[in-house]
Design an enzyme around this catalytic site. Sequence first.
Site, PDB file in Angstrom:
ATOM      1  N   CYS A 116       0.888  -1.188   0.000  1.00 51.50           N
ATOM      2  CA  CYS A 116       0.000   0.000   0.000  1.00 51.50           C
ATOM      3  C   CYS A 116       0.914   1.223   0.000  1.00 51.50           C
ATOM      4  O   CYS A 116       1.124   1.863   1.033  1.00 51.50           O
ATOM      5  CB  CYS A 116      -0.872   0.014   1.252  1.00 51.50           C
ATOM      6  SG  CYS A 116      -1.820  -1.490   1.507  1.00 51.50           S
ATOM      7  N   PRO A 176       1.277   7.738  -0.763  1.00 48.93           N
ATOM      8  CA  PRO A 176       1.985   8.496  -1.797  1.00 48.93           C
ATOM      9  C   PRO A 176       3.492   8.225  -1.862  1.00 48.93           C
ATOM     10  O   PRO A 176       4.191   8.877  -2.616  1.00 48.93           O
ATOM     11  CB  PRO A 176       1.740   9.954  -1.387  1.00 48.93           C
ATOM     12  CG  PRO A 176       1.595   9.899   0.105  1.00 48.93           C
ATOM     13  CD  PRO A 176       0.980   8.567   0.431  1.00 48.93           C
ATOM     14  N   GLY A 177       4.013   7.312  -1.042  1.00 55.41           N
ATOM     15  CA  GLY A 177       5.385   6.875  -1.297  1.00 55.41           C
ATOM     16  C   GLY A 177       6.396   7.192  -0.218  1.00 55.41           C
ATOM     17  O   GLY A 177       7.591   6.944  -0.417  1.00 55.41           O
ATOM     18  N   ASP A 191       0.944  -1.195   4.845  1.00 58.99           N
ATOM     19  CA  ASP A 191       0.640   0.058   5.542  1.00 58.99           C
ATOM     20  C   ASP A 191      -0.779   0.430   5.115  1.00 58.99           C
ATOM     21  O   ASP A 191      -0.998   1.233   4.217  1.00 58.99           O
ATOM     22  CB  ASP A 191       1.662   1.126   5.114  1.00 58.99           C
ATOM     23  CG  ASP A 191       1.524   2.403   5.911  1.00 58.99           C
ATOM     24  OD1 ASP A 191       1.153   2.332   7.096  1.00 58.99           O
ATOM     25  OD2 ASP A 191       1.792   3.487   5.345  1.00 58.99           O
ATOM     26  N   CYS A 198      -2.211   4.021  10.683  1.00 58.22           N
ATOM     27  CA  CYS A 198      -2.057   5.281  11.390  1.00 58.22           C
ATOM     28  C   CYS A 198      -3.328   5.486  12.206  1.00 58.22           C
ATOM     29  O   CYS A 198      -4.020   6.488  12.068  1.00 58.22           O
ATOM     30  CB  CYS A 198      -1.859   6.414  10.393  1.00 58.22           C
ATOM     31  SG  CYS A 198      -1.494   7.912  11.256  1.00 58.22           S
TER      32      CYS A 198
HETATM   33  C1  LIG Z   1      -1.967   4.634   4.654  1.00 63.55           C
HETATM   34  S1  LIG Z   1      -1.792   4.926   2.985  1.00 63.55           S
HETATM   35  C2  LIG Z   1      -0.156   4.372   2.692  1.00 63.55           C
HETATM   36  C3  LIG Z   1       0.875   5.413   2.982  1.00 63.55           C
HETATM   37  C4  LIG Z   1       2.228   5.054   2.385  1.00 63.55           C
HETATM   38  N1  LIG Z   1       2.681   3.761   2.817  1.00 63.55           N
HETATM   39  C5  LIG Z   1       3.271   6.108   2.701  1.00 63.55           C
HETATM   40  O1  LIG Z   1       4.027   5.926   3.654  1.00 63.55           O
HETATM   41  O2  LIG Z   1       3.337   7.106   1.979  1.00 63.55           O
HETATM   42  C6  LIG Z   1      -2.720   3.644   2.259  1.00 63.55           C
HETATM   43  C7  LIG Z   1      -2.634   3.592   0.762  1.00 63.55           C
HETATM   44  O3  LIG Z   1      -3.288   2.387   0.358  1.00 63.55           O
HETATM   45  C8  LIG Z   1      -3.883   2.637  -0.881  1.00 63.55           C
HETATM   46  N2  LIG Z   1      -4.889   1.589  -1.158  1.00 63.55           N
HETATM   47  C9  LIG Z   1      -6.235   1.661  -1.077  1.00 63.55           C
HETATM   48  N3  LIG Z   1      -6.785   0.514  -1.484  1.00 63.55           N
HETATM   49  C10 LIG Z   1      -5.766  -0.308  -1.823  1.00 63.55           C
HETATM   50  C11 LIG Z   1      -5.702  -1.610  -2.343  1.00 63.55           C
HETATM   51  N4  LIG Z   1      -6.810  -2.315  -2.596  1.00 63.55           N
HETATM   52  N5  LIG Z   1      -4.490  -2.127  -2.597  1.00 63.55           N
HETATM   53  C12 LIG Z   1      -3.359  -1.427  -2.337  1.00 63.55           C
HETATM   54  N6  LIG Z   1      -3.371  -0.180  -1.853  1.00 63.55           N
HETATM   55  C13 LIG Z   1      -4.556   0.377  -1.598  1.00 63.55           C
HETATM   56  C14 LIG Z   1      -4.448   4.014  -0.744  1.00 63.55           C
HETATM   57  O4  LIG Z   1      -4.674   4.595  -2.022  1.00 63.55           O
HETATM   58  C15 LIG Z   1      -3.340   4.713   0.035  1.00 63.55           C
HETATM   59  O5  LIG Z   1      -2.472   5.332  -0.853  1.00 63.55           O
END
Ligand SMILES: C[S@@+](CC[C@H](N)C(=O)[O-])C[C@H]1O[C@@H](n2cnc3c(N)ncnc32)[C@H](O)[C@@H]1O
Length: 505
Positions: free
Chosen positions: A326, A329-330, A391, A444
Amino acid sequence: MNAWPGGSDGDLHGEGGRHDRGRSGGGRGGRGRPRDDRGRRAGRGPAGRDARETRRREQPVLDSAREAARDTLRAVRERDAYANLVLPRLLRERRITGRDAAFATELAYGACRALGLLDAVIEACAGRPLARVDPPVVDALRVGVYQLLRTRVAPHAAVSTTVDMVVADGGRGAGGFANAVLRRAAEKTDQQWIAQLTPSPDSAPVAASAFRHFHPAWIAQAFADALGPDAGELDAALEADNVSPRVHLVARPGAISAEELALVTGGEEGLYSPYAVYLDGGDPGELDPVREGLAAVQDEGSQLVARAATLAPVDGPDGGRWLDLCAGPGGKAALLGAIADIDGAHVDAVEPAEHRAALVRSAVDGLPVTVHAVDGCDSGLAPGYDRVLVDAPCTGLGALRRRPEARWRKSPEDVTGLTRLQRELLGAAAELVRPGGVIVYSTCSPHLAETAGIVMDAQRRHGLTALDARTLVPAAMPGLGDGPFVQLWPHRHGTDGMFLAALRK
Ligand SMILES: C[S@@+](CC[C@H](N)C(=O)[O-])C[C@H]1O[C@@H](n2cnc3c(N)ncnc32)[C@H](O)[C@@H]1O
């Protein structure tokens, strides 16, 4: 007290109710001189100015900082906007700078956070539910009551400037109503209002804490549940959400050390993450190391999560196949990628939303990371990863301090939809990791349904073994409890409320 000397009582039904600046013939306070932005009396000017001022007083005198705060609340209410995106734009467009910008920020963000108290006070003073007050008047009243209860602005200035905004927007009838509400609100201090309106601490202690610290009761209950035996810290945990966090930078491993970054930026090395630097102010985007890609803004708790994913012990040799399931934004993908670069590993980063996948690509530029714009539940990637970071998308209850209005937007129903996705993503990770490999699951949010509930369910369903995640964060971290999971807290650690579990297949 008389918040606005010489003012009329207005009309709580919103009819008639002229406010009295015109009547006194002497301006606000009836003393013949207008007030500046903070309600201070201006000095008398040269001849001719008095006549101009008399003419001007017949029109509401608008105040750019307060208007910006009111307009921010309006955007949040009308279009679900984020206060911390709207306000900086308004300040830029209207060229509001310096102390006025700081004042607008305090009013807008403070009022967004304290909405529960402000609305209860407005209802008590108006004698009617908020739903029966014209929404634009509510926006201005929130800014006005916030000043009365939570700032050192002189009450008459808070009242008169708010009434001016309401009159300019909705006419003198609405102004009279606002005047009456505000004068009633000014009769008590915030502590007196809180004492009057708080649910009984004896019968509803968590709801009482929630009200006192401006949170919905369900969020306070989720915090209390997560704190468990430390629920005595609930007040501190809630209050920490009312303070804007310090900016944390991450020094990219292999590019710059935290010590060097602290020297170059004038910041302070972090307490826990070996990559963290704390800044006290300024725009981090302007810093050379950030512009050059040597450092980035990242909460220290997030740094610890990404680092833990690289530290968790795998059975057998680490083949260097790492996955961030997940990634958008990176932030964590970039830190994983920098460590992978040093360790000779490679990271696959998954993010289904194309625009967020683009952000990941830009964050990991030059690092051994491949970005896949696919669904993490069904990625099509080949199994056999040594390390997987999940994440997961979550309610974000651990980062409420970052978005002033966020706490009032979320609802318990959000948890249900998210836990389904979290369960699926962790299940997918269990398929993709190799036997002996590790999964780090993080959110988070401290909400138990999103944290321990998801992890324990995955342990049962996928035969995963929990490792002691406390060994994956610095030993100096206080308050890590009995394990095996780690819950960070803003009030304890100064980080976002990150949850972290490590599971081996
Ligand atoms: C908590 S954020 C991750 C933050 C990231 N790890 C960072 O440190 O920048 C969760 C992310 O999961 C993505 N997400 C949502 N549904 C998902 C899916 N089915 N598979 C993978 N990622 C997903 C969201 O778009 C979001 O960008």
